[in-house]
Design an enzyme around this catalytic site. Structure first.
Site, short mmCIF file in Angstrom:
data_model
loop_
_atom_site.label_atom_id
_atom_site.label_comp_id
_atom_site.label_asym_id
_atom_site.label_seq_id
_atom_site.Cartn_x
_atom_site.Cartn_y
_atom_site.Cartn_z
N GLU A 326 47.57 82.03 -45.21
CA GLU A 326 47.80 81.62 -46.60
C GLU A 326 49.00 82.34 -47.23
O GLU A 326 48.92 82.90 -48.31
CB GLU A 326 46.53 81.87 -47.43
CG GLU A 326 45.34 81.07 -46.92
CD GLU A 326 44.06 81.37 -47.67
OE1 GLU A 326 43.20 80.47 -47.77
OE2 GLU A 326 43.90 82.51 -48.15
N PHE A 418 29.97 82.99 -42.99
CA PHE A 418 28.65 83.44 -43.44
C PHE A 418 28.61 83.73 -44.93
O PHE A 418 27.57 84.13 -45.45
CB PHE A 418 28.21 84.66 -42.64
CG PHE A 418 27.66 84.34 -41.27
CD1 PHE A 418 27.73 83.06 -40.75
CD2 PHE A 418 27.07 85.33 -40.50
CE1 PHE A 418 27.22 82.77 -39.49
CE2 PHE A 418 26.56 85.05 -39.25
CZ PHE A 418 26.63 83.77 -38.74
N ASP A 419 29.73 83.53 -45.63
CA ASP A 419 29.69 83.61 -47.09
C ASP A 419 29.34 82.26 -47.71
O ASP A 419 29.20 82.15 -48.93
CB ASP A 419 31.01 84.12 -47.66
CG ASP A 419 32.21 83.33 -47.16
OD1 ASP A 419 32.22 82.95 -45.98
OD2 ASP A 419 33.15 83.11 -47.95
N TRP A 467 33.14 86.98 -45.86
CA TRP A 467 33.99 87.36 -46.98
C TRP A 467 33.11 87.75 -48.17
O TRP A 467 32.01 87.23 -48.33
CB TRP A 467 34.92 86.20 -47.36
CG TRP A 467 35.76 85.72 -46.23
CD1 TRP A 467 35.52 84.63 -45.44
CD2 TRP A 467 36.95 86.32 -45.72
NE1 TRP A 467 36.50 84.51 -44.48
CE2 TRP A 467 37.39 85.53 -44.63
CE3 TRP A 467 37.70 87.44 -46.08
CZ2 TRP A 467 38.54 85.83 -43.90
CZ3 TRP A 467 38.85 87.73 -45.36
CH2 TRP A 467 39.25 86.94 -44.29
N THR A 468 33.61 88.65 -49.01
CA THR A 468 32.72 89.24 -50.01
C THR A 468 33.18 89.01 -51.45
O THR A 468 32.90 89.83 -52.33
CB THR A 468 32.54 90.74 -49.75
OG1 THR A 468 33.82 91.39 -49.79
CG2 THR A 468 31.88 91.00 -48.42
#
Length: 761
Positions: A326, A418-419, A467-468
Site C-alpha cells: 500500500e 483473523f481480525d 491486525w489490531t
C-alpha cells in the site's frame, strides 16, 4: 516414514499381554498423518520416569512435560538418562532430514517419542498432552496403546501479530507464542513497525522509541485519524509502548525454546508515518508526511540500512520482512529528487521506482545473510531475484511469484485475516472488515491449481494475519485466534488425505474444553445460531430454518421474545409460521448456553403483491439485493461490507411501500447503520414513518430528529414505532441524508444512508 524402534520395545510388545482397558479417545489437533489405536492402556504413576539425555535441550523439554504432569495430575516424575521400563522416553536420532517429524508409541512399558531432532520430540509432546486432556474426559493420566507417525505437510506454519496499532506487553506476547506452540505452529511474524507506532529499540535513532512509540489520544478519533507522535510524558492522554532490545532477546529466546522462528517486519517504503514524524528529513521535498520514504534521497536508504544492522542482531532467522504494501506514490511523482532518481535509473513510473527501492534494500538484506520477504505489492515493477513473497490480496500474487520461481507464503485475507469476524452475529466484538469462519479456515489450501506442478515446492506454507486496529487486549487477541488457529494448524500440518471435516468437528468440540481449561478466551461463534427464511408458496407459510456452523448441540428457542432455557422448545425441524414471530434462539452445550443468541423479528405481511417505490434510487453497488431487500428477512450485520445493506449517497432515503392489500398492523421497525471509522455511512438526521389506507392521506406514526453521534465504532440504530391497531395498505418512510460529510469527519464528500429490513406486525 517409519522410525527406528529400540529393540527392548519390540520384544516387550510381543512377550507381554496388553491390559484391556477402555480410554476415551480425545482427538488430536492437528490430525496426525498416521494413527493406530490398539487394545490396552498405560497409566502414568509416581513411579514412571522420564528418560532423556543430559543435553540442555532435552532437559528443558523433560522439565516442561514434568510441569504439565504436575499441574494436571499432581505428579513429579524423576528425570534420568537410564533406559528402563515404565518410562516416558525421548530418543533423538540426530538425522538431518525431517527435523519436525516424530513417532509416538504407547505400549505396556510406557511412552516412546522417537524423532530426528528435539523439535520433533517437542511436537510429539504436544500430541501427548492432547492425549491426556481435557480433564473433563481424562480424569487420570491413562493412555490408550497407540502408534502415531507424524510430520508436517508445510514448513511455514505461522501467524502475524501486529503490535503497532495496539501495543502488547511482553508477557502477553509469550502467551500468544504458547498458543502457537500447542498447535505445532513454527513462525511468528512480528509486525513491529507501522504508520502509527514504532515498537523496537534502535540505538542509533533513539527518537524512534522516545517519540515514535507514543501517540496522542484524540477524542472521537481512531489512532490513525490525525495521527500525531508525541513523548511518553507529553500533554494530555498518551498511548504507546515499545520493546527494549533485552525484551526482544527474551521473547525470541522464549519462542526458540518452543521451536518458533520470530520474523520481524520493518515497514518500507510506506506505512512509516511514525518514523518520519521523528526523522522528517527522509520525507520527499515539499511534501506532507504520507508515510513514504523519499526514494530519491540516499539518506533514506542509509537510515533503513542502519536500522536493519541492529535488527538482524536480535533475530537470528533466515527471513526479514520489509512490508512493501500500500505504497502511495504521489509524493514520489512530485518530488524533484525522486524524479531525478527515475531519470538516472531509467525508471518509467512509480511502480518501477518502488521496485528500485525494494531491490536496493534486498541487496543490503542479502549482504546481512538474510532473505527479504514482503507483501505481494513488491511484485509491482519487478521482483528482486532472491526475494520471497507473502500473498495477502488473494492467491494471485503468490501464484505469479511461485510460477516465476520465488518462494511464497500464502496468507490471503480470505480466509486468513483473523481480525475479520468469525461469526455472523451482531454481538461479535469489534473487528475489521469481512467474515472468516472456522470451517472456511479449515479448508484453506495454500497450493492453488494455477501453480505449475514443477513450481509447487515454492509454496512454503501459510500464515494467518492478526491486525489490531480494533483489538486492544490479549483477551481479544485470544478470541480472534481461537479456535481458528486450531483449524489452520490442521490445514497446514496434516496431509490432505488425512483431513476430514466431520472428524475435525468432533475433535474441535473436545478441544473447546482444553482451551477452556487453559483459561483462553476463545470464540463460540461456530455454535451460535444462524437462520434462513423461505416462503412456501403451496402452504402460503414462511419457513424458518435454524442451524449453527458445526451442526452440533441443541438449539432451543422461544417465539415470544423471552430468554430461552434448557426447557424451551428444542429446534428439531423448520418452523412454519403465518403470523410475525419474535425469535430468540440459543445453543446449549451440556446444559450451558454458549455462543451468541439469535434475536430477530420475522415479518409475514409482505407478500408477492408488495411493491416499493423509491423517490431516490439506491446505489447499484449497495442494493441489498434489490427492491425486495427491505423485507426479505435477512438482517444486515454492523459491517459496511454486509451485502444486505441498501444504501444511497447524498440524497434522502424515501420509499412508499404498497402492501398490495389491506393489512392489520400495529408495529413498524427498521434499521439504519453508521461507521465513521471505516465508511462514509452516517445515521440520518431525521426519520419519519407514516401510514395510509388508500395511499393519499398519510398519518405520521413516528417522527424523530436524531442527534449526531461521533462515536467511531459501528452502530445499528433500530427505529421502532407502536401504534393503534388498524387496517392499512401503504407505508411511507423518509430518512433525511445529511448530504455532505461534516468537517470533523475523517473523509470528505457525500454522506451515505444505509438501511435494512423493514419489519411489521
Amino acid at each position: 516414514m517409519r522410525f527406528f524402534r529400540p529393540f527392548f520395545f519390540c520384544v516387550l510388545l510381543i512377550t507381554f499381554s496388553c491390559k484391556k482397558e477402555t480410554v476415551e479417545k480425545t482427538g488430536i489437533i492437528p490430525q496426525p498423518n498416521y494413527i493406530n489405536y490398539q487394545e490396552g492402556s498405560f497409566l502414568i504413576t509416581e513411579n514412571t520416569t522420564i528418560v532423556v539425555d543430559s543435553s540442555k535441550e532435552g532437559q528443558w523439554i523433560a522439565k516442561e512435560l514434568n510441569s504439565f504432569l504436575n499441574e494436571n495430575f499432581n505428579l513429579d516424575l524423576k528425570i534420568t538418562a537410564k533406559s528402563q521400563a515404565n518410562a516416558i522416553q525421548f530418543i533423538v536420532n540426530d538425522k538431518d532430514s525431517e527435523k519436525e517429524a516424530y513417532h509416538l508409541e504407547v505400549s505396556k512399558e510406557g511412552v516412546l517419542i522417537n524423532a530426528n531432532s528435539y523439535q520433533g520430540v517437542f511436537y510429539g509432546i504436544q500430541t501427548l498432552k492432547q492425549l491426556l486432556t481435557p480433564k473433563t474426559i481424562i480424569k487420570n493420566p491413562v493412555l490408550n496403546f497407540v502408534d502415531i507417525e507424524d510430520s508436517p505437510e508445510y514448513g511455514w506454519r505461522g501467524m502475524m501479530l501486529d503490535v503497532s496499532r495496539h501495543f502488547l506487553e511482553k508477557d502477553s506476547v509469550k502467551k500468544v507464542i504458547d498458543i502457537l506452540a500447542m498447535h505445532k505452529m513454527n513462525k511468528l511474524h512480528w509486525h513491529l513497525v507501522d504508520g502509527i507506532g514504532w515498537r523496537i529499540q534502535i540505538d542509533k535513532y533513539p527518537e524512534l522509541t522516545k517519540k515514535g512509540a507514543w501517540r496522542k489520544v484524540k477524542e472521537h478519533k481512531k489512532p490513525w485519524e490525525d495521527f500525531e507522535s508525541t513523548y511518553e510524558d507529553g500533554e494530555g492522554e498518551v498511548y504507546g509502548g515499545f520493546y527494549t532490545k533485552d525484551d526482544i532477546k527474551e521473547i525470541v529466546a522464549y519462542a526458540a525454546e518452543r521451536y518458533i522462528d520470530v520474523i520481524p517486519e520493518i515497514e518500507m517504503p510506506g506505512h512509516s508515518e511514525a518514523a518520519l514524524q521523528c526523522y522528517p528529513e527522509f520525507i520527499c521535498e515539499d511534501a506532507e508526511n504520507t508515510g513514504v520514504y523519499c526514494a530519491g534521497n540516499d539518506g533514506s536508504f542509509e537510515f533503513l540500512q542502519n536500522i536493519i544492522n541492529e535488527v538482524v542482531e536480535l533475530f537470528p532467522y533466515q527471513y526479514l520482512h520489509i512490508g512493501g504494501d500500500e505504497v502511495g506514490k504521489e509524493a514520489w511523482l512530485n518530488c524533484k529528487r525522486c524524479q531525478k532518481r527515475m531519470r538516472d535509473e531509467n525508471l518509467q513510473n512509480g511502480e518501477e521506482l518502488q521496485s528500485y527501492f525494494v531491490k536496493r534494500m534486498e541487496k543490503f538484506v542479502h549482504s546481512k545473510n538474510r532473505k527479504l520477504i514482503g507483501w505481494d505489492e513488491i511484485l509491482e515493477g519487478g521482483l528482486p531475484e532472491r526475494a520471497a513473497v507473502m500473498s495477502w490480496r488473494g492467491f494471485e500474487g503468490g501464484i505469479e511469484a511461485a510460477n516465476a520461481g520465488h518462494d511464497v507464503v500464502m496468507s490471503p485475507a480470505s480466509p486468513l485475516y483473523f481480525d475479520y469476524n468469525q461469526g455472523t452475529s451482531e454481538f461479535e466484538p469489534p473487528s475489521w472488515g469481512g467474515y472468516n469462519n472456522l470451517l472456511k479456515v479449515y479448508h484453506f489450501n495454500p497450493v492453488p491449481e494455477d501453480i505449475a506442478a514443477d513450481k509447487r515446492h515454492h509454496i512454503l506454507g501459510g500464515q494467518a494475519n492478526l491486525w489490531t486496529e480494533q483489538i486492544k487486549s490479549l483477551s481479544h487477541i485470544e478470541y480472534m485466534m481461537l479456535p481458528r488457529l486450531s483449524a489452520l494448524s490442521e490445514a497446514l500440518w496434516t496431509n490432505a488425505d488425512q483431513k476430514n471435516e466431520q472428524e475435525f468437528i468432533k475433535k474441535i468440540d473436545v478441544h473447546f474444553d482444553r482451551l477452556k481449561a487453559l483459561g483462553y478466551n476463545f470464540s463460540w461463534s461456530a455454535l451460535s445460531p444462524e437462520y434462513e427464511v423461505t416462503f412456501d408458496k403451496n402452504d402460503k407459510k414462511h419457513v424458518l430454518q435454524l442451524q449453527n456452523e458445526l451442526g452440533i448441540y441443541d438449539i432451543r428457542y422461544t417465539l415470544d421474545g423471552s430468554t430461552p432455557s434448557t426447557t424451551s422448545e428444542l429446534y428439531s425441524k423448520p418452523i412454519q409460521y403465518s403470523d410475525p414471530i419474535d425469535v430468540y434462539a440459543q445453543t446449549f452445550r451440556n446444559g450451558e448456553a454458549i455462543g451468541f443468541p439469535l434475536k430477530k423479528l420475522f415479518s409475514t405481511s409482505f407478500t408477492e403483491k408488495t411493491k416499493v417505490t423509491y423517490t431516490n434510487p439506491y446505489n447499484e453497488s449497495y442494493s441489498g439485493g434489490g427492491d425486495q431487500a427491505l423485507f426479505d428477512n435477512r438482517y444486515a450485520n454492523p459491517r459496511g461490507d454486509d451485502p444486505n445493506w441498501q444504501g444511497l449517497p447524498q440524497k434522502d432515503f424515501e420509499v412508499i411501500i404498497d402492501l398490495g392489500e389491506s393489512t392489520t398492523l400495529s408495529y413498524i421497525g427498521l434499521n439504519f447503520f453508521q461507521h465513521l471509522a471505516s465508511t462514509s455511512v452516517m445515521l440520518p438526521t431525521e426519520i419519519t414513518i407514516a401510514i395510509s389506507k388508500e395511499g393519499k392521506d398519510y398519518q405520521t406514526v413516528y417522527h424523530e430528529i436524531l442527534e449526531t453521534i461521533k462515536d467511531r465504532n459501528p452502530i445499528i440504530k433500530r427505529i421502532e414505532t407502536d401504534f393503534e391497531k388498524q387496517n392499512l395498505s401503504f407505508i411511507k418512510i423518509t430518512a433525511k441524508n445529511r448530504g455532505k460529510l461534516p468537517d470533523w469527519h475523517i473523509r470528505n464528500g457525500d454522506a451515505w444512508v444505509f438501511v435494512d429490513e423493514v419489519s411489521i406486525k
